[in-house]
Design a protein around this motif. Structure first.
Motif, PDB file in Angstrom:
ATOM      1  N   TRP A 238      44.426  21.344  44.848  1.00 16.35           N
ATOM      2  CA  TRP A 238      43.138  21.979  45.132  1.00 16.35           C
ATOM      3  C   TRP A 238      43.304  23.485  45.297  1.00 16.35           C
ATOM      4  O   TRP A 238      42.519  24.272  44.765  1.00 16.35           O
ATOM      5  N   GLN A 239      44.348  23.900  46.016  1.00 13.08           N
ATOM      6  CA  GLN A 239      44.560  25.321  46.257  1.00 13.08           C
ATOM      7  C   GLN A 239      44.844  26.069  44.957  1.00 13.08           C
ATOM      8  O   GLN A 239      44.311  27.166  44.737  1.00 13.08           O
ATOM      9  N   GLN A 240      45.667  25.491  44.092  1.00 10.71           N
ATOM     10  CA  GLN A 240      45.967  26.153  42.818  1.00 10.71           C
ATOM     11  C   GLN A 240      44.715  26.248  41.944  1.00 10.71           C
ATOM     12  O   GLN A 240      44.504  27.245  41.243  1.00 10.71           O
ATOM     13  N   MET A 241      43.872  25.230  41.991  1.00 15.80           N
ATOM     14  CA  MET A 241      42.637  25.243  41.227  1.00 15.80           C
ATOM     15  C   MET A 241      41.715  26.371  41.710  1.00 15.80           C
ATOM     16  O   MET A 241      41.146  27.115  40.902  1.00 15.80           O
ATOM     17  N   LYS A 242      41.604  26.530  43.017  1.00  9.37           N
ATOM     18  CA  LYS A 242      40.730  27.564  43.559  1.00  9.37           C
ATOM     19  C   LYS A 242      41.320  28.965  43.355  1.00  9.37           C
ATOM     20  O   LYS A 242      40.585  29.929  43.149  1.00  9.37           O
ATOM     21  N   ILE A 243      42.646  29.088  43.418  1.00 10.26           N
ATOM     22  CA  ILE A 243      43.279  30.378  43.144  1.00 10.26           C
ATOM     23  C   ILE A 243      43.002  30.796  41.704  1.00 10.26           C
ATOM     24  O   ILE A 243      42.675  31.959  41.418  1.00 10.26           O
ATOM     25  N   LYS A 244      43.118  29.848  40.790  1.00  7.88           N
ATOM     26  CA  LYS A 244      42.832  30.132  39.381  1.00  7.88           C
ATOM     27  C   LYS A 244      41.383  30.562  39.210  1.00  7.88           C
ATOM     28  O   LYS A 244      41.075  31.521  38.487  1.00  7.88           O
ATOM     29  N   GLU A 245      40.465  29.856  39.874  1.00  6.81           N
ATOM     30  CA  GLU A 245      39.042  30.186  39.792  1.00  6.81           C
ATOM     31  C   GLU A 245      38.777  31.582  40.357  1.00  6.81           C
ATOM     32  O   GLU A 245      38.026  32.376  39.768  1.00  6.81           O
ATOM     33  N   ALA A 246      39.439  31.916  41.496  1.00  5.10           N
ATOM     34  CA  ALA A 246      39.265  33.236  42.100  1.00  5.10           C
ATOM     35  C   ALA A 246      39.790  34.328  41.178  1.00  5.10           C
ATOM     36  O   ALA A 246      39.170  35.394  41.034  1.00  5.10           O
ATOM     37  N   ALA A 247      40.939  34.072  40.535  1.00  2.45           N
ATOM     38  CA  ALA A 247      41.518  35.062  39.629  1.00  2.45           C
ATOM     39  C   ALA A 247      40.593  35.331  38.448  1.00  2.45           C
ATOM     40  O   ALA A 247      40.432  36.473  38.007  1.00  2.45           O
ATOM     41  N   VAL A 248      39.975  34.264  37.920  1.00  2.00           N
ATOM     42  CA  VAL A 248      39.034  34.424  36.807  1.00  2.00           C
ATOM     43  C   VAL A 248      37.835  35.254  37.254  1.00  2.00           C
ATOM     44  O   VAL A 248      37.384  36.168  36.543  1.00  2.00           O
ATOM     45  N   ASP A 249      37.308  34.949  38.442  1.00  2.00           N
ATOM     46  CA  ASP A 249      36.169  35.711  38.962  1.00  2.00           C
ATOM     47  C   ASP A 249      36.525  37.181  39.149  1.00  2.00           C
ATOM     48  O   ASP A 249      35.739  38.077  38.821  1.00  2.00           O
ATOM     49  N   MET A 250      37.713  37.444  39.682  1.00  2.00           N
ATOM     50  CA  MET A 250      38.144  38.828  39.891  1.00  2.00           C
ATOM     51  C   MET A 250      38.284  39.569  38.558  1.00  2.00           C
ATOM     52  O   MET A 250      37.897  40.727  38.425  1.00  2.00           O
ATOM     53  N   SER A 251      38.823  38.881  37.559  1.00  2.00           N
ATOM     54  CA  SER A 251      38.990  39.503  36.239  1.00  2.00           C
ATOM     55  C   SER A 251      37.651  39.880  35.634  1.00  2.00           C
ATOM     56  O   SER A 251      37.507  40.938  35.003  1.00  2.00           O
ATOM     57  N   ARG A 252      36.659  39.029  35.838  1.00  2.00           N
ATOM     58  CA  ARG A 252      35.316  39.336  35.324  1.00  2.00           C
ATOM     59  C   ARG A 252      34.734  40.568  36.019  1.00  2.00           C
ATOM     60  O   ARG A 252      34.077  41.404  35.388  1.00  2.00           O
ATOM     61  N   LEU A 253      34.975  40.678  37.332  1.00  2.00           N
ATOM     62  CA  LEU A 253      34.461  41.822  38.070  1.00  2.00           C
ATOM     63  C   LEU A 253      35.144  43.116  37.630  1.00  2.00           C
ATOM     64  O   LEU A 253      34.497  44.165  37.535  1.00  2.00           O
ATOM     65  N   VAL A 254      36.454  43.039  37.369  1.00  2.00           N
ATOM     66  CA  VAL A 254      37.168  44.223  36.864  1.00  2.00           C
ATOM     67  C   VAL A 254      36.552  44.671  35.543  1.00  2.00           C
ATOM     68  O   VAL A 254      36.302  45.861  35.316  1.00  2.00           O
ATOM     69  N   GLU A 255      36.301  43.699  34.666  1.00  2.00           N
ATOM     70  CA  GLU A 255      35.719  44.024  33.360  1.00  2.00           C
ATOM     71  C   GLU A 255      34.304  44.572  33.505  1.00  2.00           C
ATOM     72  O   GLU A 255      33.899  45.490  32.780  1.00  2.00           O
ATOM     73  N   ARG A 256      33.562  44.028  34.435  1.00  2.00           N
ATOM     74  CA  ARG A 256      32.165  44.428  34.603  1.00  2.00           C
ATOM     75  C   ARG A 256      32.032  45.830  35.196  1.00  2.00           C
ATOM     76  O   ARG A 256      31.206  46.631  34.752  1.00  2.00           O
ATOM     77  N   TYR A 257      32.853  46.130  36.231  1.00  2.00           N
ATOM     78  CA  TYR A 257      32.666  47.373  36.982  1.00  2.00           C
ATOM     79  C   TYR A 257      33.662  48.487  36.634  1.00  2.00           C
ATOM     80  O   TYR A 257      33.500  49.606  37.064  1.00  2.00           O
ATOM     81  N   ARG A 258      34.683  48.161  35.859  1.00  2.00           N
ATOM     82  CA  ARG A 258      35.766  49.093  35.553  1.00  2.00           C
ATOM     83  C   ARG A 258      36.766  49.091  36.710  1.00  2.00           C
ATOM     84  O   ARG A 258      36.402  48.828  37.864  1.00  2.00           O
ATOM     85  N   GLU A 259      38.010  49.393  36.411  1.00  2.00           N
ATOM     86  CA  GLU A 259      39.072  49.265  37.398  1.00  2.00           C
ATOM     87  C   GLU A 259      38.823  50.099  38.648  1.00  2.00           C
ATOM     88  O   GLU A 259      38.984  49.628  39.790  1.00  2.00           O
ATOM     89  N   ASP A 260      38.421  51.336  38.469  1.00  2.00           N
ATOM     90  CA  ASP A 260      38.243  52.251  39.589  1.00  2.00           C
ATOM     91  C   ASP A 260      37.168  51.758  40.551  1.00  2.00           C
ATOM     92  O   ASP A 260      37.369  51.680  41.766  1.00  2.00           O
ATOM     93  N   ILE A 261      35.990  51.410  40.006  1.00  2.00           N
ATOM     94  CA  ILE A 261      34.869  50.979  40.845  1.00  2.00           C
ATOM     95  C   ILE A 261      35.163  49.631  41.494  1.00  2.00           C
ATOM     96  O   ILE A 261      34.856  49.402  42.674  1.00  2.00           O
ATOM     97  N   PHE A 262      35.789  48.721  40.734  1.00  2.00           N
ATOM     98  CA  PHE A 262      36.150  47.418  41.302  1.00  2.00           C
ATOM     99  C   PHE A 262      37.093  47.604  42.490  1.00  2.00           C
ATOM    100  O   PHE A 262      36.925  46.999  43.545  1.00  2.00           O
TER     101      PHE A 262
END
Length: 308
Positions: A238-262
């Protein structure tokens, strides 16, 4: 048949899409039956290859659908696969394979035909494989709003299993909202959206997915209805599944806001949260990165350095 012809094709020009095959022995619950099916399929594949080595051609024509200039094998996966193995052994061979070629088809038509192909000849699929194959077909064709009775007629299953499929289809419809009404062109993108959409709403263990990346009808139905099909929240799975999900969400935010703003948004979000994450202020980071504010080319630290 309109738009069709018999011809000979170079096997190297053909596309074998793994997700199109109905065969999925991992779905067979009985270990002895699963092993028997694997042995039969392996023996058949070896026999086809041995015939080719002995100069015996493929006797039964394969079926190929042309979708946007791509030649998809929809019937004859193992025959084509044997030809490709033979050509790898004999790269100078001019081996050709007889084929019924049908042009002007959609990906959905190719997928549906391929799912049905294994059910009539060769090493036939089991009921477990057949039901999941038909569930995949309903998802790909966007048949999400069928009644339980309509599903029973299409799938040929019990009332209970049809009910599970109905619940699963409605969940898939929500997950694939952006694909609604559109023509499926890239199956990888389709499966990715399906997976992300379902995992965003439901906690589905690894066992809830088939080998082709589609959800299994019963586990998905159980999740939709609030039945506990997920691992314990303290478990590593369960923990690995949620870590993977969190990493995907974070990657989307980096792409959306740019590295500096994120990065600056993350710094403010974790401040005082007691997460043990320390992020320097924006200006200091920009200075260390050798950039000026507003520059598009930033040096980016790996997300893992922020504690994710």
């Amino acid at each position: 048949m309109q738009d069709s012809k018999f011809t000979k094709l170079d096997p190297r020009t053909l596309t074998l899409e793994p997700a199109m095959q109905a065969r999925d022995v991992e779905l067979i619950k009985d270990k002895r039956l699963r092993s028997a099916q694997e042995i039969k399929q392996e023996a058949q594949d070896k026999a086809i290859l041995e015939d080719l080595r002995n100069g015996v051609p493929i006797k039964q024509a394969i079926t190929v659908f042309i979708v946007n200039d791509t030649y998809y094998v929809v019937d004859g996966f193992h025959r084509t696969g044997a030809c490709l193995k033979y050509l790898k052994e004999n790269p100078d061979s001019d081996l050709m394979i007889d084929a019924l070629v049908i042009k002007n088809r959609t990906y959905q038509e190719a997928f549906t035909t391929a799912q049905q192909a294994n059910q009539g000849h060769g090493v036939g699929v089991t009921k477990d494989e057949e039901y999941q194959s038909k569930f995949r077909t309903l998802i790909v064709n966007g048949e999400f709003d069928l009644t339980v009775s309509q599903i029973r007629n299409k799938v040929g299953c019990s009332q209970g299993h049809a009910s599970h499929i109905a619940h699963g289809l409605k969940a898939c419809k929500d997950a694939l909202a952006s694909f609604a009404g559109g023509e499926l062109i890239n199956l990888d993108d389709f499966i990715r959206q399906l997976t992300e959409g379902l995992e965003h709403k439901y906690l589905l263990p690894n066992s809830a997915w088939d080998s082709k990346g589609f959800p299994k009808a019963r586990p998905l139905s159980d999740a939709v209805n609030g039945r506990d099909t997920t691992p314990d929240k303290d478990s590593d799975e369960w923990q690995q599944m949620k870590i993977k999900e969190a990493a995907v969400d974070m990657s989307r935010l980096v792409e959306r806001y740019r590295e500096d703003i994120f990065r600056e948004g993350l710094r403010k979000a974790v401040r005082g949260a007691g997460l043990g994450i320390t992020i320097s202020q924006r200006n200091k980071w920009l200075e260390q990165a050798g950039s000026v504010e507003g520059d598009e080319s930033f040096v980016v630290d790996d997300i893992e350095s922020y504690g994710f």
